[in-house]
Design a protein around this motif. Structure first.
Motif, short mmCIF file in Angstrom:
data_model
loop_
_atom_site.label_atom_id
_atom_site.label_comp_id
_atom_site.label_asym_id
_atom_site.label_seq_id
_atom_site.Cartn_x
_atom_site.Cartn_y
_atom_site.Cartn_z
N ASP A 40 0.85 -1.20 0.00
CA ASP A 40 0.00 0.00 0.00
C ASP A 40 0.88 1.24 0.00
OD1 ASP A 40 -2.19 -1.63 0.34
OD2 ASP A 40 -2.26 -1.38 2.52
N TYR A 41 1.88 1.21 0.87
CA TYR A 41 2.77 2.36 1.02
C TYR A 41 3.42 2.70 -0.32
CZ TYR A 41 6.51 5.35 2.83
OH TYR A 41 7.35 6.41 3.06
N ILE A 42 3.97 1.67 -0.95
CA ILE A 42 4.68 1.90 -2.22
C ILE A 42 3.74 2.46 -3.28
CG2 ILE A 42 5.84 0.72 -4.13
CD1 ILE A 42 7.18 -1.05 -2.00
N SER A 43 2.51 1.96 -3.28
CA SER A 43 1.57 2.43 -4.30
C SER A 43 1.23 3.92 -4.13
CB SER A 43 0.29 1.59 -4.26
OG SER A 43 -0.44 1.92 -3.10
N ARG A 44 1.50 4.44 -2.94
CA ARG A 44 1.17 5.86 -2.68
C ARG A 44 2.41 6.75 -2.65
NH1 ARG A 44 -2.90 3.88 1.39
NH2 ARG A 44 -1.27 3.85 2.96
N MET A 45 3.58 6.20 -2.97
CA MET A 45 4.80 6.97 -2.85
C MET A 45 4.79 8.20 -3.75
SD MET A 45 7.92 4.38 -1.88
CE MET A 45 8.59 4.29 -3.42
N LYS A 46 5.41 9.25 -3.29
CA LYS A 46 5.47 10.48 -4.08
C LYS A 46 6.42 10.31 -5.25
CE LYS A 46 5.08 14.63 -2.52
NZ LYS A 46 3.71 15.07 -2.27
N GLU A 47 6.20 11.12 -6.26
CA GLU A 47 7.10 11.04 -7.39
C GLU A 47 8.53 11.33 -6.93
OE1 GLU A 47 5.18 12.41 -10.93
OE2 GLU A 47 7.16 13.09 -11.62
N GLY A 48 9.44 10.53 -7.36
CA GLY A 48 10.84 10.75 -6.98
C GLY A 48 11.21 10.06 -5.68
N GLN A 49 10.22 9.58 -4.96
CA GLN A 49 10.50 8.91 -3.69
C GLN A 49 10.91 7.46 -3.96
OE1 GLN A 49 7.23 8.88 -0.90
NE2 GLN A 49 8.33 7.60 0.57
N THR A 100 5.82 17.98 6.09
CA THR A 100 5.64 19.16 5.23
C THR A 100 5.85 18.80 3.77
OG1 THR A 100 7.86 19.78 5.83
CG2 THR A 100 6.08 21.06 6.82
N LYS A 101 6.65 17.79 3.53
CA LYS A 101 6.86 17.38 2.15
C LYS A 101 5.76 16.42 1.68
CE LYS A 101 11.86 17.82 1.84
NZ LYS A 101 11.75 19.08 1.09
N GLY A 102 4.83 16.13 2.61
CA GLY A 102 3.72 15.25 2.24
C GLY A 102 4.14 13.79 2.07
N ILE A 103 5.23 13.40 2.73
CA ILE A 103 5.68 12.01 2.59
C ILE A 103 5.07 11.15 3.69
CG2 ILE A 103 7.70 10.49 2.67
CD1 ILE A 103 9.30 12.85 1.55
N GLU A 104 4.50 10.05 3.30
CA GLU A 104 3.87 9.14 4.26
C GLU A 104 4.96 8.46 5.10
OE1 GLU A 104 1.29 6.30 2.40
OE2 GLU A 104 0.85 5.25 4.27
N VAL A 105 4.68 8.28 6.39
CA VAL A 105 5.62 7.58 7.26
C VAL A 105 4.86 6.49 8.00
CG1 VAL A 105 7.25 7.81 9.18
CG2 VAL A 105 6.96 9.70 7.57
N LEU A 106 5.44 5.29 8.03
CA LEU A 106 4.81 4.19 8.77
C LEU A 106 5.14 4.37 10.25
CD1 LEU A 106 5.69 1.28 6.34
CD2 LEU A 106 3.48 2.44 6.62
N LYS A 125 12.90 -1.17 -2.38
CA LYS A 125 12.83 0.14 -1.73
C LYS A 125 13.47 0.04 -0.34
CE LYS A 125 9.88 1.70 -4.93
NZ LYS A 125 10.27 0.69 -5.96
N GLU A 126 14.45 0.89 -0.13
CA GLU A 126 15.18 0.86 1.13
C GLU A 126 14.32 1.40 2.27
OE1 GLU A 126 19.28 2.80 2.99
OE2 GLU A 126 18.67 3.28 0.96
N PHE A 127 14.45 0.79 3.44
CA PHE A 127 13.77 1.31 4.63
C PHE A 127 14.63 2.38 5.26
CE2 PHE A 127 12.11 -3.19 4.77
CZ PHE A 127 10.80 -2.86 4.51
#
Ligand code: ADP
Ligand code: MG
Length: 568
Positions: A425-434, A459-465, A485-487
């Motif tokens: 789920d997380y990956i499917s929502r990743m921001k462009e360039g993330q 502030t960058k709108g990046i999701e964090v688990l 994808k690196e943690f």
């Protein structure tokens, strides 16, 4: 010989009071417990007789018989299983394993129905006889004993029991319940039939009930009062459930079998029944319980599958067939590929066990994958067993990806402590360039959610688990990526923002560092050895400062706290 009076172990007395008083509403469980003991005793002897046929030559047909007597107000359950010697009866029917009782007492809820179901789970099954009986008499003879070495054990459940050697002409065990005055419904064949069907339909030993038979008058014969005649009739179909074709087995049958197998009072959450032919022939029936057992995290937790070889019961709790992180799975495996005399030690070593373990692990992971499609059931599962599953990616390298896919976490994406977000789920929502998966570990959901470490990512709108379970820190310290994808821990010094970091910010940080050089020096002086360094950062938005850990040292704050707490 006269009977010797023995005192019950104190815990037994306590337990008996409890059983008699609080577990009243679901009293028929005593029958399940006694049938289950009879079936265990037969399984044990059946197993011994494989290598020594002589043991059963006098009485070769295994069966369990149940006989009510309305006039005497008794109910008798007889098996021709392994039986007990005097010493065995004294210890098995006079004590309970310490840990078991304690756990049982602790787990009582006051809800009679639930509590009564706990009986079996804690191995205090025999004592449930006293729910309905004012006196219990056990007549038994061990398979290894002569006629004169039979045993009579008796108790009224009030602190003491008596036992003595007597002559017993048959092998096995007979439990005679002298029913309490208001429990005589258990001499009613209709009532018994109903209970026996429920508790023994899947048992592979015939269970017979002694009941009245009415002879139909033959044609041409003069009609007269039908003569009362009693005989034993088999109630169950005595075909081991797992040997049947899966599509012919009803859900209710799977559920009842699960309860028999696991002593659980609740329905299982899901199950998988597979018959595999070919190189490695086996049948497996695997269940996921609804609730974690009380000792899931106890090192002494006994777990594992029941092992059958060619439908003969070989052992309970065979641990070798599933990895530790799947220790919550209940069930059985039946195979032709192992010898009947296989021992626990031998099991550990054989290639067949390893192959079966591999196959069964895949089955369970597949079953969980399927379960994960049902969000509400999976949430229920995950609340109970999610943290155990997290041991998997480290324990079982081969299945690492499959297990990681099954993990769920809370996230800054939704405002809830519910662990429902998968790495996918997380990956499917990743921001462009993330290209990194960001997570944070803290002491609680609240602490994780409100952590100052998150400010810049937010502030960058990046999701964090968001993670706060003890095991999370350990897990994340041991895995480095999922699906390429690196943690990256938000607690670490270098957030590795990569493309997401903007140049302007970097410059701002540099300027701020030069401008505040003096201030930084003063901080460093004041803090001295307590910190390794003091740096200017742009990652904080609302908070003035935060403590971060050194990325190179691979130890985040949460881990530190853990180690400190454990005295290291
Ligand atoms: P559990 O079945 O969980 O061990 P129980 O209280 O039901 O606990 O039984 C205690 C013990 O008494 C059994 O483990 C077994 O050794 C012995 N026992 C009970 N019933 C029988 C029986 N019918 N035949 C032989 N042994 C029995
Ligand atoms: Mg039992």
């Amino acid at each position: 010989m006269t009977a010797t009076v023995h005192g019950f172990q104190t815990q037994v007395t306590k337990l008996l009071d409890l059983l008699a008083n609080s577990l009243y509403s679901n009293k028929e469980v005593f029958l399940r417990e006694l049938i289950s003991n009879a079936s265990d005793a037969i399984d044990k002897l059946h197993f011994m007789s494989l290598t020594n046929q002589d043991l059963i030559k006098d009485d070769p047909n295994f069966k369990i018989q149940i006989r009510p007597d309305k006039d005497a107000k008794t109910l008798t359950i007889t098996d021709n299983g392994i039986g007990m010697t005097l010493d065995e009866a004294n210890s098995h029917l006079g004590t309970i394993a310490e840990s078991g009782t304690e756990a049982f007492m602790k787990n009582l809820t006051g809800d009679a129905k639930r509590d009564s179901q706990l009986i079996g789970q804690f191995g205090v099954g025999f004592y449930s006889s006293f729910i309905v009986a004012k006196k219990v008499t056990v007549i038994t003879r061990s398979v290894n004993a002569s006629e004169d070495e039979g045993v009579k054990w008796e108790s009224e459940g009030n602190g003491t029991f008596t036992s003595e050697n007597i002559k017993v002409p048959f092998r096995g065990t007979q439990i005679i319940l002298s029913l309490k005055d208001d429990e005589t419904e258990f001499t009613d064949t209709w009532k018994l039939r109903e209970c026996i069907t429920k508790y023994s339909d899947h048992i592979s030993t015939p269970v017979e009930l002694y009941e009245e038979k009415y002879e139909q008058p033959k044609e041409g014969e003069e009609k007269k009062e039908p003569e009362k005649k009693f005989e034993y009739t088999q109630i169950n179909n005595a075909q081991a459930l797992w040997t049947r074709t899966p599509k012919d087995v009803k859900d209710e049958e799977y559920i009842e079998f699960y309860k028999h197998l696991s002593h659980d009072y609740q329905d299982p959450l899901t199950w998988a029944h597979n018959k595999v032919e070919g190189d490695l022939e086996y049948t497996s029936l695997l269940y996921v319980p609804k609730m974690a057992p009380w000792d899931l995290y106890n090192r002494q937790n006994e777990h594992g599958l029941k092992l059958y070889v060619q439908r003969v019961f070989i052992m309970d709790k065979a641990e070798a067939f599933l990895p530790n992180y799947l220790r919550f799975v209940k069930g059985l495996v039946d195979t032709n590929a192992l010898p009947l005399n296989v021992s626990r030690e031998l099991l550990q070593e054989t290639a067949v066990t390893r192959k079966l373990k591999k196959a069964l692990t895949k089955r369970v992971l597949g079953m969980l994958e399927k379960l994960s499609k049902d969000a509400s059931k999976y949430t229920e599962f995950y609340k109970q067993f999610g943290n155990v599953l997290k041991e998997g990616p480290v324990e079982d390298y081969d299945n690492r990806d499959a297990i990681l896919k099954l993990l769920r976490f809370a996230s800054t994406n939704n405002d809830s402590a519910e662990c429902s977000v998968s790495f996918e789920d997380y990956i499917s929502r990743m921001k462009e360039g993330q290209d990194k998966i960001y997570y944070i570990t803290a002491e609680s959901y609240e602490a994780a959610k409100n952590s100052p470490y998150l400010e810049q990512l937010k502030t960058k709108g990046i999701e964090v688990l968001l993670m706060w379970e003890r095991v999370d820190e350990w897990l994340m310290g041991n895995i480095s990526e999922f699906s390429g994808k690196e943690f990256v821990s938000a607690n670490s010094q270098d957030l590795k923002l990569g493309n997401l970091a903007d140049e302007e910010e970097k410059k701002k940080q540099e300027t701020a560092a030069t401008e505040n050089k003096d201030l930084i020096e003063r901080f460093k002086k004041a803090l001295g050895d307590k910190v390794k360094d003091v740096v200017v950062s742009t990652r904080l938005i609302d908070s003035p400062s935060c403590v971060i850990s050194d990325t190179n040292r691979m130890m985040t704050m949460q881990m530190r706290r853990l180690l400190e707490a454990s005295g290291q």
